[in-house]
Scaffold this active site. Structure first.
Site, PDB file in Angstrom:
ATOM      1  N   ASN A   1      37.533  17.134  58.584  1.00 24.11           N
ATOM      2  CA  ASN A   1      37.118  17.338  57.198  1.00 24.11           C
ATOM      3  C   ASN A   1      35.733  16.742  57.029  1.00 24.11           C
ATOM      4  O   ASN A   1      35.574  15.538  57.046  1.00 24.11           O
ATOM      5  CB  ASN A   1      38.116  16.683  56.247  1.00 24.11           C
ATOM      6  CG  ASN A   1      39.450  17.390  56.306  1.00 24.11           C
ATOM      7  OD1 ASN A   1      39.529  18.592  56.137  1.00 24.11           O
ATOM      8  ND2 ASN A   1      40.505  16.647  56.605  1.00 24.11           N
TER       9      ASN A   1
ATOM     10  N   CYS B   1      42.551  14.348  54.995  1.00 21.66           N
ATOM     11  CA  CYS B   1      42.390  13.250  55.955  1.00 21.66           C
ATOM     12  C   CYS B   1      40.941  12.879  56.122  1.00 21.66           C
ATOM     13  O   CYS B   1      40.103  13.743  56.337  1.00 21.66           O
ATOM     14  CB  CYS B   1      42.841  13.665  57.347  1.00 21.66           C
ATOM     15  SG  CYS B   1      44.516  14.125  57.437  1.00 21.66           S
TER      16      CYS B   1
ATOM     17  N   CYS C   1      34.920   9.416  60.192  1.00 18.26           N
ATOM     18  CA  CYS C   1      35.773   8.988  59.079  1.00 18.26           C
ATOM     19  C   CYS C   1      34.934   8.433  57.945  1.00 18.26           C
ATOM     20  O   CYS C   1      34.121   7.528  58.133  1.00 18.26           O
ATOM     21  CB  CYS C   1      36.760   7.945  59.579  1.00 18.26           C
ATOM     22  SG  CYS C   1      37.725   7.191  58.267  1.00 18.26           S
TER      23      CYS C   1
ATOM     24  N   GLU D   1      42.452   4.538  47.617  1.00 23.10           N
ATOM     25  CA  GLU D   1      43.111   5.771  47.218  1.00 23.10           C
ATOM     26  C   GLU D   1      44.484   5.926  47.856  1.00 23.10           C
ATOM     27  O   GLU D   1      44.740   5.452  48.957  1.00 23.10           O
ATOM     28  CB  GLU D   1      42.233   6.965  47.617  1.00 23.10           C
ATOM     29  CG  GLU D   1      40.946   6.973  46.805  1.00 23.10           C
ATOM     30  CD  GLU D   1      39.959   8.044  47.232  1.00 23.10           C
ATOM     31  OE1 GLU D   1      39.244   8.539  46.356  1.00 23.10           O
ATOM     32  OE2 GLU D   1      39.886   8.382  48.423  1.00 23.10           O
TER      33      GLU D   1
ATOM     34  N   CYS E   1      37.160  -0.101  56.130  1.00 23.87           N
ATOM     35  CA  CYS E   1      37.747  -0.257  57.460  1.00 23.87           C
ATOM     36  C   CYS E   1      36.659  -0.754  58.384  1.00 23.87           C
ATOM     37  O   CYS E   1      35.520  -0.299  58.323  1.00 23.87           O
ATOM     38  CB  CYS E   1      38.297   1.074  57.974  1.00 23.87           C
ATOM     39  SG  CYS E   1      39.100   0.911  59.581  1.00 23.87           S
TER      40      CYS E   1
ATOM     41  N   GLU F   1      42.686   0.294  58.570  1.00 24.92           N
ATOM     42  CA  GLU F   1      43.442   0.233  59.815  1.00 24.92           C
ATOM     43  C   GLU F   1      44.631  -0.708  59.571  1.00 24.92           C
ATOM     44  O   GLU F   1      44.470  -1.928  59.533  1.00 24.92           O
ATOM     45  CB  GLU F   1      42.527  -0.288  60.941  1.00 24.92           C
ATOM     46  CG  GLU F   1      43.233  -0.639  62.239  1.00 24.92           C
ATOM     47  CD  GLU F   1      44.213   0.412  62.736  1.00 24.92           C
ATOM     48  OE1 GLU F   1      43.829   1.565  62.958  1.00 24.92           O
ATOM     49  OE2 GLU F   1      45.411   0.070  62.899  1.00 24.92           O
TER      50      GLU F   1
ATOM     51  N   LEU G   1      43.996   9.416  68.691  1.00 25.65           N
ATOM     52  CA  LEU G   1      43.445   9.504  70.047  1.00 25.65           C
ATOM     53  C   LEU G   1      42.015  10.063  70.037  1.00 25.65           C
ATOM     54  O   LEU G   1      41.093   9.407  70.466  1.00 25.65           O
ATOM     55  CB  LEU G   1      44.375  10.388  70.882  1.00 25.65           C
ATOM     56  CG  LEU G   1      44.458  10.093  72.366  1.00 25.65           C
ATOM     57  CD1 LEU G   1      44.842   8.665  72.637  1.00 25.65           C
ATOM     58  CD2 LEU G   1      45.451  11.049  73.022  1.00 25.65           C
TER      59      LEU G   1
ATOM     60  N   CYS H   1      35.025   4.442  62.806  1.00 22.38           N
ATOM     61  CA  CYS H   1      35.015   5.716  63.537  1.00 22.38           C
ATOM     62  C   CYS H   1      33.977   6.642  62.910  1.00 22.38           C
ATOM     63  O   CYS H   1      33.802   6.674  61.704  1.00 22.38           O
ATOM     64  CB  CYS H   1      36.391   6.384  63.481  1.00 22.38           C
ATOM     65  SG  CYS H   1      37.688   5.348  64.168  1.00 22.38           S
TER      66      CYS H   1
ATOM     67  N   CYS I   1      50.559   9.123  51.135  1.00 21.49           N
ATOM     68  CA  CYS I   1      49.611   8.567  52.099  1.00 21.49           C
ATOM     69  C   CYS I   1      49.025   7.308  51.455  1.00 21.49           C
ATOM     70  O   CYS I   1      48.451   7.365  50.368  1.00 21.49           O
ATOM     71  CB  CYS I   1      48.541   9.624  52.364  1.00 21.49           C
ATOM     72  SG  CYS I   1      47.260   9.089  53.482  1.00 21.49           S
TER      73      CYS I   1
HETATM   74  N1  SAH Z   1      43.102   3.742  60.540  1.00 23.18           N
HETATM   75  C1  SAH Z   1      44.219   4.529  60.880  1.00 23.18           C
HETATM   76  C2  SAH Z   1      44.839   5.232  59.721  1.00 23.18           C
HETATM   77  C3  SAH Z   1      43.937   5.892  58.712  1.00 23.18           C
HETATM   78  S1  SAH Z   1      43.058   7.326  59.185  1.00 23.18           S
HETATM   79  C4  SAH Z   1      43.880   5.495  61.976  1.00 23.18           C
HETATM   80  O1  SAH Z   1      42.710   5.680  62.265  1.00 23.18           O
HETATM   81  O2  SAH Z   1      44.817   6.031  62.559  1.00 23.18           O
HETATM   82  C5  SAH Z   1      44.311   8.587  59.253  1.00 23.18           C
HETATM   83  C6  SAH Z   1      43.974   9.750  60.185  1.00 23.18           C
HETATM   84  O3  SAH Z   1      42.911  10.551  59.645  1.00 23.18           O
HETATM   85  C7  SAH Z   1      43.499   9.270  61.545  1.00 23.18           C
HETATM   86  O4  SAH Z   1      44.070  10.003  62.584  1.00 23.18           O
HETATM   87  C8  SAH Z   1      42.035   9.537  61.442  1.00 23.18           C
HETATM   88  O5  SAH Z   1      41.471   9.616  62.699  1.00 23.18           O
HETATM   89  C9  SAH Z   1      41.985  10.822  60.682  1.00 23.18           C
HETATM   90  N2  SAH Z   1      40.661  11.114  60.139  1.00 23.18           N
HETATM   91  C10 SAH Z   1      39.698  10.235  59.794  1.00 23.18           C
HETATM   92  N3  SAH Z   1      38.605  10.872  59.329  1.00 23.18           N
HETATM   93  C11 SAH Z   1      38.870  12.185  59.395  1.00 23.18           C
HETATM   94  C12 SAH Z   1      38.144  13.360  59.027  1.00 23.18           C
HETATM   95  N4  SAH Z   1      36.930  13.282  58.492  1.00 23.18           N
HETATM   96  N5  SAH Z   1      38.742  14.548  59.195  1.00 23.18           N
HETATM   97  C13 SAH Z   1      39.992  14.635  59.693  1.00 23.18           C
HETATM   98  N6  SAH Z   1      40.724  13.570  60.037  1.00 23.18           N
HETATM   99  C14 SAH Z   1      40.178  12.344  59.901  1.00 23.18           C
HETATM  100 FE1  SF4 Z   2      39.306   3.106  60.201  1.00 24.35          FE
HETATM  101 FE2  SF4 Z   2      41.140   4.965  60.796  1.00 24.35          FE
HETATM  102 FE3  SF4 Z   2      38.823   5.629  59.599  1.00 24.35          FE
HETATM  103 FE4  SF4 Z   2      38.805   4.864  62.142  1.00 24.35          FE
HETATM  104  S1  SF4 Z   2      39.800   6.676  61.309  1.00 24.35           S
HETATM  105  S2  SF4 Z   2      37.384   4.164  60.534  1.00 24.35           S
HETATM  106  S3  SF4 Z   2      40.399   3.307  62.142  1.00 24.35           S
HETATM  107  S4  SF4 Z   2      40.434   4.363  58.742  1.00 24.35           S
END
Ligand code: SAH
Ligand code: SF4
Length: 381
Positions: A301, A344, A118, A91, A111, A166, A220, A115, A104
């Protein structure tokens, strides 16, 4: 198989043209046709000799990604789902604001970092996108939006590599894509308006600083190692002290004089006053002089499989105030496009998990994050 010209930055295209016995300025013309004017067909390129167009047709193509769906939010946010074959889809999201238009962009199908909060992470990992697949998202969105507005003016002014994946685990494909975004003959975006967001792949942060320094956002999410190990598994490999050292090294080359730290606010997990105090201490005093940074708090989210909930607004505000009062510039990210799951961390696309990361996270979900109290975590850290 013909070469997809979307796979090249200008240098790559010049090398390709050289193989055809064509001079560099032909590559510049081609590059401009593709990226600035959105050409998909060599016949459109009327200022190229017909013989060259014929030659190109035999060995090259300009191939974007098929669009599976386009969804538009009440707030103007647009999300496209692109087919990247073999059952995978990624997406991209366009976020219009008064003074800018941000796209974006995704870097991987899925990925591997995994995390917990996510949705992409929960899906597991299928494969890296190619340079052409990364650039195709921008190429398509920019020209589709111009067509819609019946204008030849640039629509997208900012790119954030914050979609699925990532980016620093797909470094080889990422860098030429970034170069095409920055190139005056391409999208001509300033380095300050192209942001790579990373969960903290330390060695690649150092390489990016050398190869293509753009704005950097670091995810972070936790102020101490035990909690971050739990939320962002990559922390076990590159713990906070190493990550923050890498941030300071990056700043010596960065186009901006701060790093943006992203911090996803998870109810009862990382949103307590104690966490805010630890965070202040960390970014203020790390390595003796701290890290020049801004904090971006992202209200979580939610998605059903995570088992997590969003911090209440009052707690986010209190957390932000603690940071601001300590002199750290702090913003709370506005949620955009949540009626179309474009916010996000909600980008899930469709991923054929080949690494079973998704399964592993699902199994670990029974570990209750709330059992990592801030104080205990701080002691260990
Ligand atoms: N992999 C990279 C970039 C993609 S994620 C990274 O982790 O930085 C982009 C941002 O969205 C990151 O800061 C991630 O931590 C945040 N993110 C992921 N899942 C989320 C969620 N469910 N709610 C809010 N932010 C989230
Ligand atoms: Fe991958 Fe970024 Fe999602 Fe973590 S937050 S699983 S690094 S896309």
């Amino acid at each position: 198989m013909t070469a997809n010209l979307l796979d090249f930055d200008l240098e790559g295209l010049a090398a390709f043209c050289a193989q055809l016995g064509e001079k560099r300025f032909r590559a510049v013309q081609l590059f401009r046709w593709i990226h600035q004017r959105g050409a998909r067909d060599f016949d459109q390129m009327t200022d190229l000799a017909k013989s060259l167009r014929d030659k190109l047709r035999g060995c090259a193509r300009i191939e974007g990604l098929p669009v599976i769906t386009q969804q538009e939010s009440a707030d103007g946010t647009i999300k496209w789902l692109f087919d990247v074959r073999d059952g995978n889809a990624v997406e991209a999201v366009f976020i219009p604001e008064d003074d800018r238009g941000t796209l974006c962009v995704s870097s991987q199908a899925g990925c591997a970092v995994g995390c917990r909060f996510c949705s992409t992470g929960h899906q597991g990992f299928s494969r890296n996108l190619t340079t052409g697949e990364i650039l195709a998202q921008l190429w398509f969105a920019e020209h589709a939006l111009r067509d819609r507005r019946k204008s030849s003016e640039r629509v997208i002014s900012n790119v954030v590599m914050m979609g699925m994946g990532e980016p620093l685990q797909n470094y080889g494909a990422l860098v030429p894509a970034l170069r095409a975004m920055l190139d005056d003959h391409g999208y001509g975006l300033s380095r300050r308006r192209v942001t790579v967001s990373t969960s903290g792949v330390v060695p690649m942060m150092d390489r990016l600083a050398q190869d293509c320094p753009v704005a950097l956002a670091v995810s972070l999410h936790a102020p101490n190692d035990p909690l971050r190990d739990n939320l962002v598994p990559l922390n076990r490999k590159y713990p906070l002290a190493e990550l923050l050292d890498a941030c300071n090294r990056y700043l010596q080359h960065a186009p901006r004089d701060f790093i943006t730290f992203e911090y996803c606010m998870l109810d009862g997990v990382n949103d307590q006053p104690e966490h805010a105090r630890q965070l202040v201490d960390l970014v203020r005093h790390h390595g003796g002089h701290g890290v020049s940074c801004k904090l971006n708090l992202i209200p979580f989210n939610p998605f059903p499989a995570s088992g997590l909930t969003r911090s209440p607004n009052t707690r986010v505000a209190a957390f932000a105030k603690l940071l601001s009062d300590a002199g750290i510039v702090t913003t709370v990210r506005k949620t955009r496009g949540d009626d179309i799951d474009a916010a996000c961390g909600q980008l899930a696309g469709d991923v054929r998990d080949r690494t079973r990361v998704g399964e592993r996270i699902a199994q670990q979900r029974t570990v209750i994050l709330k059992q990592v109290p801030a104080a205990a975590a701080a002691k260990e850290g």
